[in-house]
Design a protein around this motif. Sequence first.
Motif, mmCIF file in Angstrom:
data_model
loop_
_atom_site.group_PDB
_atom_site.id
_atom_site.type_symbol
_atom_site.label_atom_id
_atom_site.label_comp_id
_atom_site.label_asym_id
_atom_site.label_seq_id
_atom_site.Cartn_x
_atom_site.Cartn_y
_atom_site.Cartn_z
ATOM 1 N N LEU A 191 97.889 77.684 -42.078
ATOM 2 C CA LEU A 191 97.673 79.116 -42.241
ATOM 3 C C LEU A 191 99.038 79.777 -42.078
ATOM 4 O O LEU A 191 99.853 79.343 -41.271
ATOM 5 N N ASN A 192 99.265 80.847 -42.828
ATOM 6 C CA ASN A 192 100.558 81.509 -42.842
ATOM 7 C C ASN A 192 100.369 82.999 -42.615
ATOM 8 O O ASN A 192 99.368 83.574 -43.053
ATOM 9 N N TYR A 193 101.331 83.635 -41.965
ATOM 10 C CA TYR A 193 101.226 85.066 -41.665
ATOM 11 C C TYR A 193 101.286 85.932 -42.917
ATOM 12 O O TYR A 193 100.762 87.036 -42.937
ATOM 13 N N LYS A 225 103.560 91.042 -41.784
ATOM 14 C CA LYS A 225 103.898 90.516 -43.103
ATOM 15 C C LYS A 225 105.238 91.015 -43.639
ATOM 16 O O LYS A 225 105.742 90.491 -44.611
ATOM 17 N N GLY A 226 105.810 92.025 -43.014
ATOM 18 C CA GLY A 226 107.085 92.553 -43.469
ATOM 19 C C GLY A 226 106.937 93.752 -44.385
ATOM 20 O O GLY A 226 107.911 94.394 -44.752
ATOM 21 N N GLY A 246 99.845 90.333 -40.030
ATOM 22 C CA GLY A 246 99.535 88.977 -40.473
ATOM 23 C C GLY A 246 98.362 88.383 -39.731
ATOM 24 O O GLY A 246 97.986 87.235 -39.965
ATOM 25 N N ASN A 247 97.755 89.160 -38.825
ATOM 26 C CA ASN A 247 96.608 88.682 -38.061
ATOM 27 C C ASN A 247 95.387 88.499 -38.951
ATOM 28 O O ASN A 247 95.316 89.030 -40.056
ATOM 29 N N GLY A 280 104.458 81.759 -34.378
ATOM 30 C CA GLY A 280 104.118 83.135 -34.718
ATOM 31 C C GLY A 280 103.955 83.368 -36.207
ATOM 32 O O GLY A 280 103.376 84.358 -36.628
ATOM 33 N N ALA A 281 104.464 82.441 -37.011
ATOM 34 C CA ALA A 281 104.423 82.594 -38.471
ATOM 35 C C ALA A 281 103.449 81.647 -39.154
ATOM 36 O O ALA A 281 102.911 81.962 -40.212
#
Length: 120
Positions: free
Chosen positions: A95-97, A42-43, A48-49, A74-75
């Motif tokens: 769906l988003n990370y 997520k940074g 983000g899994n 991946g994102a």
Amino acid sequence: PTGWHVPTDAEWTLLENYLASNGHREETRGAALKSKSGWKDKGDGTSGNGTDVYGWLGLPGGTRYNNFDFSNIGAGGFWWSSSQFKTNIAWYRKLNYRTDYIISNYRYKYYGLSVRCLRD
């Protein structure tokens, strides 16, 4: 394939309602569908899994634009529905990370998104 179909927008909503009835709040429903690996961080130092508690194995396959460029691998995971918004536009789920929401939106059909089929 024969005996299978792309879910309608209403069938996607049924899945979301099922998650809600099993204790998943709106802001956590996406995590229940995301795979346990493959999603960007997520940074902020967190993953983000997802939890993939139902074995849905939602992978972040990204999208293909009409110029054949790929993006968001991946994102983001994007899945078509078979329901049209307009003749050349259809509904999809994303769906988003960065979050664990399930996002509903529509997009031109010439974009390349993933498909999950349901048994008839």
